[in-house]
Design a protein around this motif. Structure first.
Motif: not given
Length: 195
Positions: A97-99, A115-117, A132-134
């Motif tokens: 997540a941090a990366t 998408l991965e996050r 929100m990210r999606y």
């Protein structure tokens, strides 16, 4: 390393990838060896070595190479994406997540990174954050975008999560309005009776 040296290494790696895609593995390998000989610690050279280690099933070696490649002052988005992906495969979701966050700081519209996050947030039950990210990922798609087959499942999941979040938000708003409607109806009813 000078910017011209960096450009030369990037050009060699790009050419090696092109040859590999066109079915010329010997030429691809020759170009990769040239890049590695000129700049063995270049982030993209380390990235290529890490990808080989990954394909051979050596996750610990791959992550070590990618961590080394990502240590620079301006890490390459590809390196960060690969590092986060390997961290996730190793079950190091917080590190992943941090990366991914670092990647998105550099490249906020990176579709795969978004998408991965979001998938990490989704897996942790952080539905609103994932939605929100999606949504950001879906909004970054150009009109008429035809996803490659390997991306269809992720995009379908993104749409499903966003739609479910929209329905939940609508239900929450509707529930919040019920007391106001009842109060408003009561006042209107009294007003009419008083006439």
């Amino acid at each position: 390393m000078s910017s011209s040296d960096d450009e030369q290494i990037r050009a060699l790696i790009a050419a090696a990838r092109e040859h590999a895609e066109r079915g010329r593995p010997q030429e691809a390998e020759r170009l990769m060896r040239m890049a590695a000989a000129q700049a063995p610690s270049h982030p993209l050279v380390l990235n290529q070595h890490a990808l080989r280690a990954l394909h051979a099933g050596h996750l610990a070696n791959a992550v070590a190479l990618l961590e080394k490649a990502a240590r620079g002052t301006a890490p390459d988005p590809e390196v960060l994406f690969n590092l986060a992906t390997v961290q996730r495969r190793l079950g190091r979701d917080d590190d992943a997540a941090a990366t991914f966050d670092k990647l998105l700081d550099i490249d906020p519209a990176n579709l795969s990174g978004l998408l991965e996050r979001a998938a990490l947030e989704d897996a942790k039950g952080e539905t609103r954050a994932a939605a929100m990210r999606y949504r950001m990922a879906l909004q970054s798609l150009p009109p008429g975008f035809q996803p490659p087959p390997w991306l269809e499942t992720q995009l379908r999941r993104a749409r499903d999560v966003v739609e479910a979040n929209n329905r939940a938000l609508e239900a929450h708003i509707e529930d919040g309005l019920k007391p106001l409607r009842a109060q408003f109806q009561h006042k209107i009813g009294r007003g009419i009776d008083g006439l």
